[in-house]
Motif scaffolding. Structure first.
Motif, PDB file in Angstrom:
ATOM      1  N   SER A   1      -4.380  -2.797   3.281  1.00 12.51           N
ATOM      2  CA  SER A   1      -4.471  -1.759   2.253  1.00 12.51           C
ATOM      3  C   SER A   1      -5.911  -1.315   2.019  1.00 12.51           C
TER       4      SER A   1
ATOM      5  N   GLN B   1      -2.078  -9.508   8.233  1.00 15.40           N
ATOM      6  CA  GLN B   1      -3.015  -9.388   7.117  1.00 15.40           C
ATOM      7  C   GLN B   1      -2.849  -8.005   6.486  1.00 15.40           C
ATOM      8  N   ASP B   2      -2.702  -7.972   5.188  1.00 18.06           N
ATOM      9  CA  ASP B   2      -2.597  -6.698   4.476  1.00 18.06           C
ATOM     10  C   ASP B   2      -3.832  -5.848   4.789  1.00 18.06           C
TER      11      ASP B   2
ATOM     12  N   ARG C   1       0.911  -1.230   4.085  1.00 19.47           N
ATOM     13  CA  ARG C   1       1.876  -1.289   2.985  1.00 19.47           C
ATOM     14  C   ARG C   1       1.603  -0.093   2.074  1.00 19.47           C
TER      15      ARG C   1
ATOM     16  N   SER D   1       4.399   0.381   9.117  1.00 21.21           N
ATOM     17  CA  SER D   1       4.445  -1.084   9.229  1.00 21.21           C
ATOM     18  C   SER D   1       5.328  -1.488  10.406  1.00 21.21           C
TER      19      SER D   1
ATOM     20  N   GLU E   1       6.538  -2.534   2.747  1.00 19.86           N
ATOM     21  CA  GLU E   1       6.268  -2.057   4.098  1.00 19.86           C
ATOM     22  C   GLU E   1       6.756  -0.621   4.251  1.00 19.86           C
TER      23      GLU E   1
ATOM     24  N   GLY F   1       3.199  -2.171  -2.436  1.00 18.24           N
ATOM     25  CA  GLY F   1       3.149  -3.397  -1.645  1.00 18.24           C
ATOM     26  C   GLY F   1       4.283  -3.540  -0.657  1.00 18.24           C
TER      27      GLY F   1
END
Length: 132
Positions: free
Chosen positions: A94, A91-92, A63, A73, A69, A67
């Protein structure tokens, strides 16, 4: 009580895919492998999953800072769609690669991009396990 199962996490990139594994009860993620993207990556992930009796894959979803996409992504979602027969958990991811590289730099030992990728996958898995 959380059911005990083995889980793999994937940090999907254009050149490499970092892989980590953990048990949902022990909750200790370990970097497992880094797979080169060469056309056989789906088969290699499937073999690793079979070897570790895994039916659930935690896939890191990139992301941007807001936040939202990104184009990456969508590439990750398209790749995950090829992984048939697995439950996919998003699962993020970042900053996991940045954090992994910082950890490796702090160790004072030599490391490669493959080390960063598999450690980033372990961080993705750690974040997921923390949410259970």
């Amino acid at each position: 009580m959380i059911a005990q199962e083995e889980v793999l996490a994937l940090d999907v990139g254009g050149k490499r895919i970092g892989v980590a594994r953990a048990n949902t009860v022990a909750r200790i993620p370990e970097p497992l492998a880094t797979i080169l993207v060469d056309g056989t990556e789906v088969e290699q992930i499937t073999e690793l999953a079979k070897a570790h009796d895994v039916t659930k894959l935690v896939v890191g979803l990139p992301r941007n800072q807001s936040g939202d996409e990104t184009a990456q992504s969508q590439l990750v979602r398209d790749f995950a769609a090829k992984l048939e027969g697995f439950e996919i958990i998003w699962q993020d991811e970042s900053l996991t690669s940045v954090n992994a590289e910082e950890i490796l730099q702090q160790s004072g030992k030599k490391f490669s991009k493959t080390d960063v990728d598999s450690l980033a996958a372990a961080q993705i898995l750690n974040d997921y396990l923390g949410s259970l």
